[in-house]
Design a protein around this motif. Structure first.
Motif, PDB file in Angstrom:
ATOM      1  N   PRO A   1      -9.887  -8.523   3.673  1.00 60.61           N
ATOM      2  CA  PRO A   1     -10.602  -9.751   4.068  1.00 60.61           C
ATOM      3  C   PRO A   1      -9.747 -11.013   3.896  1.00 60.61           C
ATOM      4  N   GLU A   2      -8.939 -11.048   2.829  1.00 56.90           N
ATOM      5  CA  GLU A   2      -8.073 -12.213   2.621  1.00 56.90           C
ATOM      6  C   GLU A   2      -6.994 -12.295   3.698  1.00 56.90           C
ATOM      7  N   ALA A   3      -6.407 -11.157   4.057  1.00 52.67           N
ATOM      8  CA  ALA A   3      -5.385 -11.134   5.111  1.00 52.67           C
ATOM      9  C   ALA A   3      -5.996 -11.517   6.457  1.00 52.67           C
ATOM     10  N   THR A   4      -7.225 -11.065   6.692  1.00 53.89           N
ATOM     11  CA  THR A   4      -7.919 -11.425   7.933  1.00 53.89           C
ATOM     12  C   THR A   4      -8.140 -12.930   8.001  1.00 53.89           C
ATOM     13  N   LEU A   5      -8.507 -13.522   6.892  1.00 52.00           N
ATOM     14  CA  LEU A   5      -8.700 -14.968   6.840  1.00 52.00           C
ATOM     15  C   LEU A   5      -7.390 -15.713   7.111  1.00 52.00           C
ATOM     16  N   LYS A   6      -6.279 -15.186   6.596  1.00 51.77           N
ATOM     17  CA  LYS A   6      -4.972 -15.821   6.842  1.00 51.77           C
ATOM     18  C   LYS A   6      -4.638 -15.791   8.326  1.00 51.77           C
ATOM     19  N   ILE A   7      -4.905 -14.659   8.983  1.00 49.42           N
ATOM     20  CA  ILE A   7      -4.655 -14.551  10.421  1.00 49.42           C
ATOM     21  C   ILE A   7      -5.553 -15.527  11.180  1.00 49.42           C
ATOM     22  N   LYS A   8      -6.800 -15.621  10.766  1.00 53.24           N
ATOM     23  CA  LYS A   8      -7.728 -16.555  11.414  1.00 53.24           C
ATOM     24  C   LYS A   8      -7.227 -17.992  11.274  1.00 53.24           C
ATOM     25  N   ASN A   9      -6.722 -18.330  10.093  1.00 53.92           N
ATOM     26  CA  ASN A   9      -6.202 -19.685   9.871  1.00 53.92           C
ATOM     27  C   ASN A   9      -4.991 -19.978  10.761  1.00 53.92           C
TER      28      ASN A   9
ATOM     29  N   LYS B   1      10.894  -6.611  10.778  1.00 60.01           N
ATOM     30  CA  LYS B   1      10.771  -7.723   9.837  1.00 60.01           C
ATOM     31  C   LYS B   1      10.914  -7.195   8.419  1.00 60.01           C
ATOM     32  N   GLN B   2      11.233  -8.101   7.523  1.00 64.78           N
ATOM     33  CA  GLN B   2      11.264  -7.737   6.115  1.00 64.78           C
ATOM     34  C   GLN B   2       9.967  -8.220   5.467  1.00 64.78           C
ATOM     35  N   LYS B   3       9.670  -7.650   4.329  1.00 61.34           N
ATOM     36  CA  LYS B   3       8.433  -7.983   3.639  1.00 61.34           C
ATOM     37  C   LYS B   3       8.365  -9.477   3.315  1.00 61.34           C
ATOM     38  N   ALA B   4       9.498 -10.070   2.936  1.00 59.61           N
ATOM     39  CA  ALA B   4       9.513 -11.495   2.586  1.00 59.61           C
ATOM     40  C   ALA B   4       9.106 -12.362   3.776  1.00 59.61           C
ATOM     41  N   GLN B   5       9.484 -11.958   4.990  1.00 57.95           N
ATOM     42  CA  GLN B   5       9.108 -12.731   6.172  1.00 57.95           C
ATOM     43  C   GLN B   5       7.599 -12.715   6.368  1.00 57.95           C
ATOM     44  N   LEU B   6       6.985 -11.569   6.154  1.00 57.46           N
ATOM     45  CA  LEU B   6       5.528 -11.489   6.290  1.00 57.46           C
ATOM     46  C   LEU B   6       4.822 -12.246   5.176  1.00 57.46           C
ATOM     47  N   MET B   7       5.376 -12.179   3.980  1.00 52.90           N
ATOM     48  CA  MET B   7       4.748 -12.888   2.865  1.00 52.90           C
ATOM     49  C   MET B   7       4.782 -14.401   3.104  1.00 52.90           C
ATOM     50  N   ARG B   8       5.834 -14.901   3.728  1.00 51.61           N
ATOM     51  CA  ARG B   8       5.860 -16.339   4.055  1.00 51.61           C
ATOM     52  C   ARG B   8       4.738 -16.679   5.016  1.00 51.61           C
TER      53      ARG B   8
ATOM     54  N   PHE C   1       1.835 -14.973   5.339  1.00 48.39           N
ATOM     55  CA  PHE C   1       0.554 -14.827   4.653  1.00 48.39           C
ATOM     56  C   PHE C   1       0.342 -15.896   3.589  1.00 48.39           C
ATOM     57  N   GLU C   2       1.407 -16.324   2.935  1.00 48.40           N
ATOM     58  CA  GLU C   2       1.254 -17.302   1.864  1.00 48.40           C
ATOM     59  C   GLU C   2       1.461 -18.735   2.343  1.00 48.40           C
ATOM     60  N   GLY C   3       1.918 -18.923   3.580  1.00 49.58           N
ATOM     61  CA  GLY C   3       2.088 -20.258   4.123  1.00 49.58           C
ATOM     62  C   GLY C   3       3.218 -21.040   3.503  1.00 49.58           C
ATOM     63  N   GLN C   4       4.283 -20.374   3.093  1.00 52.46           N
ATOM     64  CA  GLN C   4       5.405 -21.043   2.452  1.00 52.46           C
ATOM     65  C   GLN C   4       6.563 -21.235   3.417  1.00 52.46           C
ATOM     66  N   THR C   5       6.310 -21.786   4.576  1.00 54.17           N
ATOM     67  CA  THR C   5       7.382 -21.917   5.552  1.00 54.17           C
ATOM     68  C   THR C   5       8.291 -23.096   5.263  1.00 54.17           C
ATOM     69  N   SER C   6       7.754 -24.199   4.748  1.00 53.45           N
ATOM     70  CA  SER C   6       8.583 -25.392   4.566  1.00 53.45           C
ATOM     71  C   SER C   6       9.654 -25.192   3.510  1.00 53.45           C
ATOM     72  N   LYS C   7       9.370 -24.419   2.476  1.00 54.68           N
ATOM     73  CA  LYS C   7      10.330 -24.219   1.398  1.00 54.68           C
ATOM     74  C   LYS C   7      11.566 -23.469   1.890  1.00 54.68           C
ATOM     75  N   PHE C   8      11.378 -22.525   2.802  1.00 56.02           N
ATOM     76  CA  PHE C   8      12.475 -21.692   3.254  1.00 56.02           C
ATOM     77  C   PHE C   8      13.170 -22.255   4.493  1.00 56.02           C
ATOM     78  N   ASN C   9      12.495 -23.075   5.266  1.00 57.99           N
ATOM     79  CA  ASN C   9      13.085 -23.602   6.489  1.00 57.99           C
ATOM     80  C   ASN C   9      13.838 -24.906   6.284  1.00 57.99           C
ATOM     81  N   SER C  10      13.721 -25.515   5.119  1.00 59.23           N
ATOM     82  CA  SER C  10      14.396 -26.786   4.918  1.00 59.23           C
ATOM     83  C   SER C  10      15.874 -26.557   4.640  1.00 59.23           C
ATOM     84  N   PRO C  11      16.755 -27.375   5.244  1.00 58.86           N
ATOM     85  CA  PRO C  11      18.183 -27.191   5.026  1.00 58.86           C
ATOM     86  C   PRO C  11      18.581 -27.613   3.612  1.00 58.86           C
TER      87      PRO C  11
END
Length: 130
Positions: A51-59, A92-99, A101-111
């Motif tokens: 249910p939590e993963a489904t909510l993340k996809i919905k978001n 894909k690697q697990k870390a890519q999916l976790m980003r 699901f967890e919404g942590q894109t800005s931390k990894f995409n910043s130069p």
């Protein structure tokens, strides 16, 4: 290559892409993602309740709900199918999916910027004495 195109997953994704033009492709993509979600969580050993993963996809889908231009929608849907295919093919690697699901894109995409790195070309030019 022949076995790749005979893959039932690829054929299902192609069928979904060629869905009736009268129906919106967005709900079809959403349903495809939700249908494959338990498999993705299992393949990548992600410890998250369904249910939590489904909510993340919905978001993820509601973040782009404001888009009205059909061309932009088509591009987003195509990118969504590509993401789904890459995930199911285990490209894909697990870390890519976790980003995702967890919404942590800005931390990894910043130069990475060091304190000695010039902020722009003008600063670099002035530093060189130009």
């Amino acid at each position: 290559w022949k076995e790749l195109f005979n893959n039932p997953l690829i054929m299902a994704l192609n069928l979904a892409l060629r869905a009736s033009p009268l129906s919106s492709p967005v709900p079809t993509l959403y349903r495809s993602m939700l249908r494959e979600l338990p498999k993705v969580l299992s393949i990548y050993d992600i410890d998250m309740p369904l249910p939590e993963a489904t909510l993340k996809i919905k978001n993820l889908f509601t973040q782009n709900s404001h888009v009205k231009d059909e061309r932009v929608k088509d591009i987003l849907v195509a990118k969504g199918y590509m993401e789904l295919e890459e995930t199911l093919m285990q490209w894909k690697q697990k870390a890519q999916l976790m980003r995702i699901f967890e919404g942590q894109t800005s931390k990894f995409n910043s130069p990475i910027v060091h304190k000695d790195t010039p902020r722009n070309v003008k600063e670099e030019w002035e530093r060189e004495g130009g």
